[in-house]
Design an enzyme around this catalytic site. Structure first.
Site, PDB file in Angstrom:
ATOM      1  N   TYR A   3      -1.654  -1.135  10.855  1.00 14.73           N
ATOM      2  CA  TYR A   3      -1.847  -1.380   9.418  1.00 14.73           C
ATOM      3  C   TYR A   3      -0.668  -0.837   8.612  1.00 14.73           C
ATOM      4  O   TYR A   3      -0.096  -1.536   7.778  1.00 14.73           O
ATOM      5  CB  TYR A   3      -3.158  -0.751   8.939  1.00 14.73           C
ATOM      6  CG  TYR A   3      -3.359  -0.918   7.450  1.00 14.73           C
ATOM      7  CD1 TYR A   3      -3.650  -2.179   6.909  1.00 14.73           C
ATOM      8  CD2 TYR A   3      -3.214   0.159   6.578  1.00 14.73           C
ATOM      9  CE1 TYR A   3      -3.797  -2.341   5.536  1.00 14.73           C
ATOM     10  CE2 TYR A   3      -3.371  -0.009   5.209  1.00 14.73           C
ATOM     11  CZ  TYR A   3      -3.662  -1.258   4.700  1.00 14.73           C
ATOM     12  OH  TYR A   3      -3.801  -1.422   3.339  1.00 14.73           O
ATOM     13  N   SER A  21       0.876  -1.173   0.000  1.00 13.31           N
ATOM     14  CA  SER A  21       0.000   0.000   0.000  1.00 13.31           C
ATOM     15  C   SER A  21       0.908   1.216   0.000  1.00 13.31           C
ATOM     16  O   SER A  21       2.091   1.113   0.356  1.00 13.31           O
ATOM     17  CB  SER A  21      -0.841  -0.007   1.281  1.00 13.31           C
ATOM     18  OG  SER A  21      -1.466   1.236   1.476  1.00 13.31           O
TER      19      SER A  21
HETATM   20  N1  LIG Z   1      -8.752  -0.437  -0.618  1.00 15.36           N
HETATM   21  C1  LIG Z   1      -7.708   0.323  -0.324  1.00 15.36           C
HETATM   22  O1  LIG Z   1      -7.837   1.557  -0.115  1.00 15.36           O
HETATM   23  C2  LIG Z   1      -6.333  -0.296  -0.315  1.00 15.36           C
HETATM   24  C3  LIG Z   1      -5.233   0.550  -0.511  1.00 15.36           C
HETATM   25  C4  LIG Z   1      -3.966  -0.001  -0.488  1.00 15.36           C
HETATM   26  C5  LIG Z   1      -3.798  -1.366  -0.269  1.00 15.36           C
HETATM   27  N2  LIG Z   1      -4.894  -2.160  -0.063  1.00 15.36           N
HETATM   28  C6  LIG Z   1      -4.677  -3.585   0.190  1.00 15.36           C
HETATM   29  O2  LIG Z   1      -5.327  -4.318  -0.824  1.00 15.36           O
HETATM   30  C7  LIG Z   1      -5.581  -5.642  -0.358  1.00 15.36           C
HETATM   31  C8  LIG Z   1      -6.997  -6.028  -0.735  1.00 15.36           C
HETATM   32  O3  LIG Z   1      -7.885  -5.202  -0.018  1.00 15.36           O
HETATM   33  P1  LIG Z   1      -9.200  -4.583  -0.671  1.00 15.36           P
HETATM   34  O4  LIG Z   1      -9.044  -3.129  -0.674  1.00 15.36           O
HETATM   35  O5  LIG Z   1      -9.539  -5.271  -1.919  1.00 15.36           O
HETATM   36  O6  LIG Z   1     -10.253  -4.894   0.501  1.00 15.36           O
HETATM   37  P2  LIG Z   1     -11.471  -5.940   0.577  1.00 15.36           P
HETATM   38  O7  LIG Z   1     -12.449  -5.628  -0.495  1.00 15.36           O
HETATM   39  O8  LIG Z   1     -11.926  -5.886   1.984  1.00 15.36           O
HETATM   40  O9  LIG Z   1     -10.799  -7.348   0.259  1.00 15.36           O
HETATM   41  C9  LIG Z   1      -9.990  -8.025   1.200  1.00 15.36           C
HETATM   42  C10 LIG Z   1      -9.866  -9.464   0.783  1.00 15.36           C
HETATM   43  O10 LIG Z   1      -8.992 -10.121   1.704  1.00 15.36           O
HETATM   44  C11 LIG Z   1      -9.599 -11.332   2.104  1.00 15.36           C
HETATM   45  N3  LIG Z   1      -9.146 -11.722   3.436  1.00 15.36           N
HETATM   46  C12 LIG Z   1      -9.087 -10.957   4.557  1.00 15.36           C
HETATM   47  N4  LIG Z   1      -8.638 -11.680   5.566  1.00 15.36           N
HETATM   48  C13 LIG Z   1      -8.403 -12.925   5.103  1.00 15.36           C
HETATM   49  C14 LIG Z   1      -7.938 -14.120   5.698  1.00 15.36           C
HETATM   50  N5  LIG Z   1      -7.607 -14.191   6.998  1.00 15.36           N
HETATM   51  N6  LIG Z   1      -7.814 -15.226   4.927  1.00 15.36           N
HETATM   52  C15 LIG Z   1      -8.138 -15.171   3.618  1.00 15.36           C
HETATM   53  N7  LIG Z   1      -8.591 -14.076   2.997  1.00 15.36           N
HETATM   54  C16 LIG Z   1      -8.721 -12.958   3.748  1.00 15.36           C
HETATM   55  C17 LIG Z   1     -11.102 -11.047   2.052  1.00 15.36           C
HETATM   56  O11 LIG Z   1     -11.817 -12.262   1.850  1.00 15.36           O
HETATM   57  P3  LIG Z   1     -12.723 -13.037   2.930  1.00 15.36           P
HETATM   58  O12 LIG Z   1     -13.269 -12.004   3.868  1.00 15.36           O
HETATM   59  O13 LIG Z   1     -13.737 -13.721   2.096  1.00 15.36           O
HETATM   60  O14 LIG Z   1     -11.759 -13.980   3.573  1.00 15.36           O
HETATM   61  C18 LIG Z   1     -11.185 -10.198   0.804  1.00 15.36           C
HETATM   62  O15 LIG Z   1     -11.255 -11.014  -0.340  1.00 15.36           O
HETATM   63  C19 LIG Z   1      -5.299  -5.620   1.128  1.00 15.36           C
HETATM   64  O16 LIG Z   1      -4.047  -6.214   1.389  1.00 15.36           O
HETATM   65  C20 LIG Z   1      -5.259  -4.134   1.470  1.00 15.36           C
HETATM   66  O17 LIG Z   1      -4.463  -3.859   2.578  1.00 15.36           O
HETATM   67  C21 LIG Z   1      -6.151  -1.645  -0.089  1.00 15.36           C
END
Ligand SMILES: NC(=O)c1ccc[n+]([C@@H]2O[C@H](COP(=O)([O-])OP(=O)(O)OC[C@H]3O[C@@H](n4cnc5c(N)ncnc54)[C@H](OP(=O)(O)O)[C@@H]3O)[C@@H](O)[C@H]2O)c1
Length: 250
Positions: free
Chosen positions: A145, A132
């Site tokens: 985080y 991130s």
């Molecule tokens: N959105 C942002 O602003 C942003 C910015 C920078 C980086 N990121 C990073 O991008 C990545 C994806 O996040 P997102 O933004 O797409 O959020 P999201 O829509 O909440 O997706 C998160 C995903 O991670 C999975 N997950 C969480 N805990 C898990 C576990 N213990 N085991 C297996 N799967 C797990 C969830 O699936 P289940 O709940 O079905 O397990 C879901 O598919 C993350 O690493 C986040 O830190 C996000």
């Protein structure tokens, strides 16, 4: 070609699965919510899609995931599963933070190590670790985080250099977006001051850049400028700015 994506049930993981599916890649989709994974699978046509239910915060489930897929000739692993939390460090929940460290750091570490051994042996493969822009700085009010994403970024950079020195043809990248419109904010109970990028566009860009072997992938012009500008800002000024304007708890 085949990719394994953790956290493929929503957000960036789902969208990267759709991008790779359109390119004709077979997919192994991993997350905890079976119904959501099936839903993603149903949106992808003409390629082989396998869904694996796993909680990657648990060491044994990461190891099982590797054992189950190690003979499948996976070409790319995307360590994307992760979540955040918001609040003062004095007040946030320790159990939740330890689970975050296990998900955002430990799982990425384990899966990177296990798959990298195989990739290095066959001298090919891609690892895309979703860090991130939080990885570039400290994050008051989201301390844990941000710290987890610093780990992911630094681990990825160090491995990149080791691979280059040893002339191993494995590409490792860190995806470092700013806010993206996904379920992240809802899970983290957070609202960012900056409007999030479109998740599909970030996913397209991330895959394109990872396949080119780019080390640090920063989607969006604004975040590229912010990363550059951040170099010239004194540490304490940066901390004050993060505290004041970046996000607030909802
Ligand atoms: N959105 C942002 O602003 C942003 C910015 C920078 C980086 N990121 C990073 O991008 C990545 C994806 O996040 P997102 O933004 O797409 O959020 P999201 O829509 O909440 O997706 C998160 C995903 O991670 C999975 N997950 C969480 N805990 C898990 C576990 N213990 N085991 C297996 N799967 C797990 C969830 O699936 P289940 O709940 O079905 O397990 C879901 O598919 C993350 O690493 C986040 O830190 C996000």
């Amino acid at each position: 070609m085949k990719a394994l994506i953790t956290g493929a049930s929503s957000g960036l993981g789902k969208d990267m699965a759709l991008v790779l599916g359109k390119k004709g890649w077979d997919l192994i989709l991993v997350a905890r919510r079976a119904d959501r994974l099936e839903n993603v699978k149903n949106q992808i046509n003409n390629v082989n899609v396998q869904c694996i239910i796993a909680d990657v915060s648990k060491t044994e489930e990461c190891e099982k995931l590797y054992e189950r897929t190690k003979d499948e000739n996976v070409d790319m692993i995307i360590n994307n599963a992760g979540f955040g939390d918001c609040g003062k460090f004095l007040e946030t929940d320790l159990e939740r933070e330890l689970n975050m460290i296990d998900t955002n750091i430990k799982a990425v570490h384990i899966l990177t190590k296990l798959f990298l051994h195989d990739f290095a042996q066959r001298n090919s493969g891609y690892i895309l670790n979703v860090a991130s822009s939080a990885g570039f700085m400290a994050g008051p009010l989201m301390a844990t985080y941000y710290a987890t994403k610093n780990y992911v970024l630094r681990l990825t950079e160090a491995i990149y250099q080791e691979l280059r020195q040893d002339k191993i043809n494995v590409h490792i990248s860190a995806l470092c977006p700013g806010p993206v419109e996904t379920e992240f904010n809802q899970v983290a109970s957070v609202k960012f001051a900056i409007k999030g990028l479109d998740s599909c566009q970030v996913a397209e860009y991330a895959i394109e850049q990872a396949l080119k072997g780019k080390l640090i992938i920063v989607p969006g012009t604004a975040m590229k400028f912010a990363k550059f500008g951040g170099r010239f800002m004194p540490d304490k000024a940066m901390l004050r700015m993060c505290y004041k304007i970046q996000y607030h708890k909802v």
